[in-house]
Design a protein around this motif. Structure first.
Motif, PDB file in Angstrom:
ATOM      1  N   LYS A   6       0.844  -1.200   0.000  1.00 33.08           N
ATOM      2  CA  LYS A   6       0.000   0.000   0.000  1.00 33.08           C
ATOM      3  C   LYS A   6       0.877   1.247   0.000  1.00 33.08           C
ATOM      4  CE  LYS A   6      -0.877   0.946   4.855  1.00 33.08           C
ATOM      5  NZ  LYS A   6      -1.879   1.225   5.843  1.00 33.08           N
ATOM      6  N   PHE A   7       0.263   2.362  -0.404  1.00 38.35           N
ATOM      7  CA  PHE A   7       0.908   3.659  -0.388  1.00 38.35           C
ATOM      8  C   PHE A   7       0.159   4.555   0.592  1.00 38.35           C
ATOM      9  CE2 PHE A   7       2.282   2.026  -4.481  1.00 38.35           C
ATOM     10  CZ  PHE A   7       3.613   2.392  -4.500  1.00 38.35           C
ATOM     11  N   ASP A   8       0.881   5.487   1.193  1.00 42.53           N
ATOM     12  CA  ASP A   8       0.311   6.379   2.184  1.00 42.53           C
ATOM     13  C   ASP A   8      -0.606   7.397   1.506  1.00 42.53           C
ATOM     14  OD1 ASP A   8      -0.208   7.538   4.604  1.00 42.53           O
ATOM     15  OD2 ASP A   8       1.717   8.580   4.763  1.00 42.53           O
ATOM     16  N   ILE A  63      -4.798   7.629  -4.813  1.00 42.65           N
ATOM     17  CA  ILE A  63      -3.977   6.701  -4.034  1.00 42.65           C
ATOM     18  C   ILE A  63      -4.828   5.526  -3.554  1.00 42.65           C
ATOM     19  CG2 ILE A  63      -2.640   6.462  -1.901  1.00 42.65           C
ATOM     20  CD1 ILE A  63      -1.077   7.861  -4.027  1.00 42.65           C
ATOM     21  N   SER A  64      -6.082   5.791  -3.213  1.00 45.33           N
ATOM     22  CA  SER A  64      -6.975   4.705  -2.783  1.00 45.33           C
ATOM     23  C   SER A  64      -7.222   3.707  -3.919  1.00 45.33           C
ATOM     24  CB  SER A  64      -8.302   5.266  -2.287  1.00 45.33           C
ATOM     25  OG  SER A  64      -8.086   6.064  -1.150  1.00 45.33           O
ATOM     26  N   ARG A  65      -7.316   4.211  -5.156  1.00 42.16           N
ATOM     27  CA  ARG A  65      -7.487   3.308  -6.303  1.00 42.16           C
ATOM     28  C   ARG A  65      -6.253   2.422  -6.486  1.00 42.16           C
ATOM     29  NH1 ARG A  65      -9.900   7.977  -9.737  1.00 42.16           N
ATOM     30  NH2 ARG A  65     -12.107   7.666  -9.394  1.00 42.16           N
ATOM     31  N   VAL A  66      -5.066   3.014  -6.327  1.00 39.76           N
ATOM     32  CA  VAL A  66      -3.833   2.233  -6.433  1.00 39.76           C
ATOM     33  C   VAL A  66      -3.781   1.199  -5.318  1.00 39.76           C
ATOM     34  CG1 VAL A  66      -1.318   2.358  -6.300  1.00 39.76           C
ATOM     35  CG2 VAL A  66      -2.565   4.054  -7.620  1.00 39.76           C
ATOM     36  N   ASN A  67      -4.137   1.612  -4.095  1.00 45.35           N
ATOM     37  CA  ASN A  67      -4.130   0.688  -2.961  1.00 45.35           C
ATOM     38  C   ASN A  67      -5.137  -0.441  -3.150  1.00 45.35           C
ATOM     39  OD1 ASN A  67      -2.084   2.024  -1.648  1.00 45.35           O
ATOM     40  ND2 ASN A  67      -3.449   3.220  -0.356  1.00 45.35           N
ATOM     41  N   ILE A  85      -1.113  -1.381 -12.339  1.00 43.22           N
ATOM     42  CA  ILE A  85      -0.947  -0.089 -11.663  1.00 43.22           C
ATOM     43  C   ILE A  85      -0.517   0.976 -12.662  1.00 43.22           C
ATOM     44  CG2 ILE A  85       0.418   1.159  -9.945  1.00 43.22           C
ATOM     45  CD1 ILE A  85       0.412  -1.433  -8.305  1.00 43.22           C
ATOM     46  N   GLN A  86       0.374   0.617 -13.582  1.00 40.58           N
ATOM     47  CA  GLN A  86       0.796   1.576 -14.597  1.00 40.58           C
ATOM     48  C   GLN A  86      -0.367   2.003 -15.486  1.00 40.58           C
ATOM     49  OE1 GLN A  86       3.970  -0.618 -16.415  1.00 40.58           O
ATOM     50  NE2 GLN A  86       5.516   0.165 -14.985  1.00 40.58           N
ATOM     51  N   LYS A  87      -1.226   1.053 -15.844  1.00 39.59           N
ATOM     52  CA  LYS A  87      -2.409   1.388 -16.637  1.00 39.59           C
ATOM     53  C   LYS A  87      -3.370   2.279 -15.857  1.00 39.59           C
ATOM     54  CE  LYS A  87      -2.515  -2.542 -19.768  1.00 39.59           C
ATOM     55  NZ  LYS A  87      -3.273  -3.709 -20.215  1.00 39.59           N
ATOM     56  N   LEU A  88      -3.524   1.991 -14.566  1.00 40.66           N
ATOM     57  CA  LEU A  88      -4.385   2.814 -13.724  1.00 40.66           C
ATOM     58  C   LEU A  88      -3.849   4.239 -13.631  1.00 40.66           C
ATOM     59  CD1 LEU A  88      -6.727   3.106 -11.645  1.00 40.66           C
ATOM     60  CD2 LEU A  88      -5.065   2.431  -9.914  1.00 40.66           C
ATOM     61  N   LEU A  89      -2.538   4.383 -13.436  1.00 40.75           N
ATOM     62  CA  LEU A  89      -1.944   5.714 -13.343  1.00 40.75           C
ATOM     63  C   LEU A  89      -2.026   6.455 -14.674  1.00 40.75           C
ATOM     64  CD1 LEU A  89       1.184   5.041 -11.118  1.00 40.75           C
ATOM     65  CD2 LEU A  89      -0.962   6.116 -10.455  1.00 40.75           C
ATOM     66  N   GLU A  90      -1.896   5.737 -15.781  1.00 37.34           N
ATOM     67  CA  GLU A  90      -2.033   6.376 -17.088  1.00 37.34           C
ATOM     68  C   GLU A  90      -3.463   6.858 -17.303  1.00 37.34           C
ATOM     69  OE1 GLU A  90      -0.564   8.166 -20.191  1.00 37.34           O
ATOM     70  OE2 GLU A  90       0.684   6.996 -18.831  1.00 37.34           O
TER      71      GLU A  90
END
Length: 173
Positions: A54-56, A76-80, A123-128
């Motif tokens: 997870k990320f803060d 950040i919640s989506r990445v987590n 995660i890379q696709k989500l961030l893109e």
């Protein structure tokens, strides 16, 4: 009175700029004045091949005025959520692979490596997607980046938030 008004004969004249002209803004000049990127390190207690679980969600003060804290927390919640969905399976396969590693000469770790790559790609696709929907419009670019840990020689994956340079409108094409 003639000092205040520009010469109307030169109003429509197009001047050609040389490369040495000081009014031309170079790429290096724009990049030089961009702030340093924000590094979001993993805050979880489990790390599989450099990817934390997870990320803060704490809002960094550097991003004040660039993005709303609620939108940052949502991203950040989506990445987590993506990490929460994929990493428990990776940990189970890692434990199974470590138990069978001696018998399979290391081939039992391949499923973990493939699943970890799949998690990174998702995660890379989500961030893109986040960049295209919101952050490029705000002058930010989020990406998953591999960095060396500060405390050891190991590598870890971090979220890097870069500031996109603002191009002046008067810059020629």
């Amino acid at each position: 009175m003639s000092l205040l008004q520009p010469n109307m004969a030169d109003f429509d004249t197009i001047y050609e700029l040389d490369e040495e002209d000081e009014r031309v803004v170079s790429e290096e000049h724009l990049v030089r004045y961009c702030p340093e990127p924000v590094i979001m390190r993993g805050a979880g207690h489990i790390t599989v091949f450099g990817l934390s679980n997870k990320f803060d969600t704490e809002f960094p003060s550097v991003l004040t005025g660039k993005v709303a804290p609620e939108e940052f927390k949502t991203s950040i919640s989506r990445v987590n959520a993506c990490l929460k969905k994929t990493l428990p399976v990776n940990v189970k396969w890692l434990l199974c692979g470590c138990l069978c590693c001696c018998c399979t000469v290391g081939f039992s770790l391949w499923p973990v490596i493939c699943l970890n790559k799949r998690a990174r790609i998702s995660i890379q696709k989500l961030l893109e997607w986040e960049n295209n929907q919101l952050y490029h419009k705000l002058g930010l670019h989020w990406k998953l980046s591999k960095r060396k840990c500060e405390s050891s020689n190991m590598m870890e994956y971090v979220i890097l938030i870069e500031f996109l340079p603002k191009y002046p409108i008067f810059r020629p094409d």
